[in-house]
Design a protein around this motif. Sequence first.
Motif, PDB file in Angstrom:
ATOM      1  N   SER B   3       0.858  -1.175   0.000  1.00  0.00           N
ATOM      2  CA  SER B   3       0.000   0.000   0.000  1.00  0.00           C
ATOM      3  C   SER B   3       0.898   1.230   0.000  1.00  0.00           C
ATOM      4  O   SER B   3       2.051   1.169   0.415  1.00  0.00           O
ATOM      5  N   SER B   5       0.720   3.503   1.900  1.00  0.00           N
ATOM      6  CA  SER B   5       0.969   3.918   3.274  1.00  0.00           C
ATOM      7  C   SER B   5       1.922   3.004   4.026  1.00  0.00           C
ATOM      8  O   SER B   5       2.140   3.196   5.214  1.00  0.00           O
ATOM      9  N   ASP B   6       2.481   2.010   3.342  1.00  0.00           N
ATOM     10  CA  ASP B   6       3.510   1.209   3.999  1.00  0.00           C
ATOM     11  C   ASP B   6       4.637   2.136   4.429  1.00  0.00           C
ATOM     12  O   ASP B   6       4.950   3.102   3.739  1.00  0.00           O
ATOM     13  N   ILE B   7       5.223   1.815   5.566  1.00  0.00           N
ATOM     14  CA  ILE B   7       6.292   2.674   6.029  1.00  0.00           C
ATOM     15  C   ILE B   7       7.488   2.499   5.109  1.00  0.00           C
ATOM     16  O   ILE B   7       7.910   1.384   4.832  1.00  0.00           O
ATOM     17  N   GLY B  11      13.381   4.891   6.255  1.00  0.00           N
ATOM     18  CA  GLY B  11      12.804   6.054   6.914  1.00  0.00           C
ATOM     19  C   GLY B  11      12.558   7.253   6.024  1.00  0.00           C
ATOM     20  O   GLY B  11      12.658   8.384   6.469  1.00  0.00           O
ATOM     21  N   GLY B  12      12.238   7.019   4.766  1.00  0.00           N
ATOM     22  CA  GLY B  12      11.876   8.135   3.906  1.00  0.00           C
ATOM     23  C   GLY B  12      13.064   8.819   3.242  1.00  0.00           C
ATOM     24  O   GLY B  12      12.893   9.810   2.546  1.00  0.00           O
ATOM     25  N   ASN B 193       6.545  11.575   2.330  1.00  0.00           N
ATOM     26  CA  ASN B 193       7.091  10.876   3.487  1.00  0.00           C
ATOM     27  C   ASN B 193       7.128  11.729   4.745  1.00  0.00           C
ATOM     28  O   ASN B 193       7.437  11.238   5.824  1.00  0.00           O
ATOM     29  N   ARG B 198       1.780  11.981   5.273  1.00  0.00           N
ATOM     30  CA  ARG B 198       1.095  10.933   6.042  1.00  0.00           C
ATOM     31  C   ARG B 198      -0.327  11.382   6.366  1.00  0.00           C
ATOM     32  O   ARG B 198      -1.237  10.556   6.431  1.00  0.00           O
ATOM     33  N   PRO B 336       9.903  -0.536  10.160  1.00  0.00           N
ATOM     34  CA  PRO B 336       9.090  -1.076  11.240  1.00  0.00           C
ATOM     35  C   PRO B 336       9.701  -2.300  11.904  1.00  0.00           C
ATOM     36  O   PRO B 336       9.656  -2.436  13.116  1.00  0.00           O
TER      37      PRO B 336
END
Lengths: 247, 343
Positions: B3, B5-7, B11-12, B193, B198, B336
């Motif tokens: 998705s 929205s997966d992290i 860290g971006g 990100n 978010r 995560p």
Amino acid sequence: MTLFKVENIQKRFGSRVVLENISLSVEEGTVHGIMGPNGAGKTTCFHVLTGFYAPDAGRITFEGHDIAGRKPHQIARLGISRSFQIMNLFDDTVVIENVILALPEFRSRSFNVTQNVFDDTALVDRALEVLDQVGLADRAWQKAAALSYGNRRALEIAVALAADPRIVFLDEPTSGLGAEATRRLMDLIRSLRETYTIVMIEHDMRFLFELADTISVIHWGQVIAEDTPAALRANKWVARSTLGDVA
Amino acid sequence: MISLSDIPARGGSPFTRSMGLFVLLLLTAPFWLEPIGLYQYLGMEIAIWILFALGFNLLFGYTGLHSFGHGAYLGIGAYAFGLFQQNITISLWGGLLAAITAATLAGALVGAFVSHRRGIYFALMTIAFGQVFWFAAIKLHSITGGEDGLLGIPRPDLVFGPLKLDISDNGALYWFVTIVLLVAVLALWRLVNAPFGRVLQAIRQNETRARFVGYNVWLIKWLTFVVSAAFAGLAGGLFAMAQESAYPDVMSLHQSGLIVMMVLVGGGLVSFWGPVFGVLLYFIARDIIGGLTETWLLWFGLMFVIMVMVRPEGMAGLFHVLRARLPLRSRKAVGPAAQAGRA
Ligand SMILES: Nc1ncnc2c1ncn2[C@@H]1O[C@H](COP(=O)(O)OP(=O)(O)OP(=O)(O)O)[C@@H](O)[C@H]1O
Ligand SMILES: [Mg+2]
């Protein structure tokens, strides 16, 4: 002290009057229960109190602010949180982000475009603290959609708590929970009452009578009784009309 | 399934493998496009559409606001660029600024009307406004040149301090477009990100919940609409330079539908890079299948239908499934997982 006061709220949908006349007065530091049959207007009442609908008449005051007719985000920012009868989560993302999004310290930088959200350990730690309160800390990095029903209910409450609210509205928190989960929820709410003022709609009478300091009975869009659980038990008329045989 | 929205891994940080591959392809394209039988102009066209598509996906994929009239802002950017050259002065930066400003203003206006809507009402209103702009472009003959549009738009020199470069041939203009695209991609990557990005995704997932945890959803939707219109305007300005003209077709409903199709086919709903795949696929279909048969658009459309039916996550979703099936290497623990130990 009265933290949240509702005076003569009315709400109509077209010609259908759903809230005829609701008045409530919630004392700080108490658990205020709301009960009543299906379709009585309990959820609609919560919707009006939290800004989802504007009332057609009446006053709603929170710490002296008149909040009737304000927008949900404005009301939320005053420290008024709620959960939903029908689950309302951020399902594409992980459990912890559901909580992070609700933290005021995150919200205050919602227009920030330079940081990485998950690099901020203070934010992550704060969210874990909130999750720990409802027993979900070890599931923090799972997808919200993958949680069991009971855990999703707990997450609903965690999201409401994350805002660091003064008052929390819970709409049927036990709905769909088994006996064991209900017992755990009871312990949770008992521990929360130390910190928060809680208003709770509930169909489970044992649960409500055990936890509430005051209970308002809503029927046909009106408050037909408001009293302590003990006094309500004694009130034969209320007992017959809505309580069935629980008391 | 993946998705949006997966992290993000790392860290971006933008230094990912996908980003590396993307930059590599962009920077080497001029050296292999012609040897494999394609042409320089195609590279530029693709880069411009990628810019348009990525900005559009901020709205479409990330925020879940399904605009079907986004061609309008591409067109407004193109016209603004042309009008600036023809009526004010020949200037690259001035023209691009005009393109961005015009599209931003149009987006701000339309956004104010559509931001309290969602779902089908949002979509219908964006179409309606798109048609209004298209109609205006045709009817305001004295300004826009009507059906013919603005012709002979120049490709102004690139002036940068004391530096003055002629970018009027396709090869040079490609490099300019590429640099603009890279800057835009980095900016968008940062945006999605960061907290702001978010929050956009929170609105997509559950607008009601976002409202009740304190977000001014209307304002954020409006801002996103404006930002994505601004990107479309920039792409439109570059497009006017590439085409050396601006004409009503650029902002037609067809164009608006095309960008939706590209984003969906590529997997913009599940991946930042989805729109890039979609644009590539479209132009490959147009130029390669199009070289074999006149009915290439039929084949592309058919591909779209099949994709929506069997893999609604698009190409990006398909790649994800393939990668998970191929035992290349176990995916290394990212954000995560690394954090989980702390829980
Ligand atoms: N938006 C709406 N438009 C019209 N009628 C509505 C609307 N929302 C609620 N109602 C009606 O108002 C009545 C009260 O609904 P509400 O959801 O508040 O009941 P409730 O007390 O929460 O019931 P339950 O115990 O089943 O949750 C119902 O008859 C419902 O059909
Ligand atoms: Mg209800």
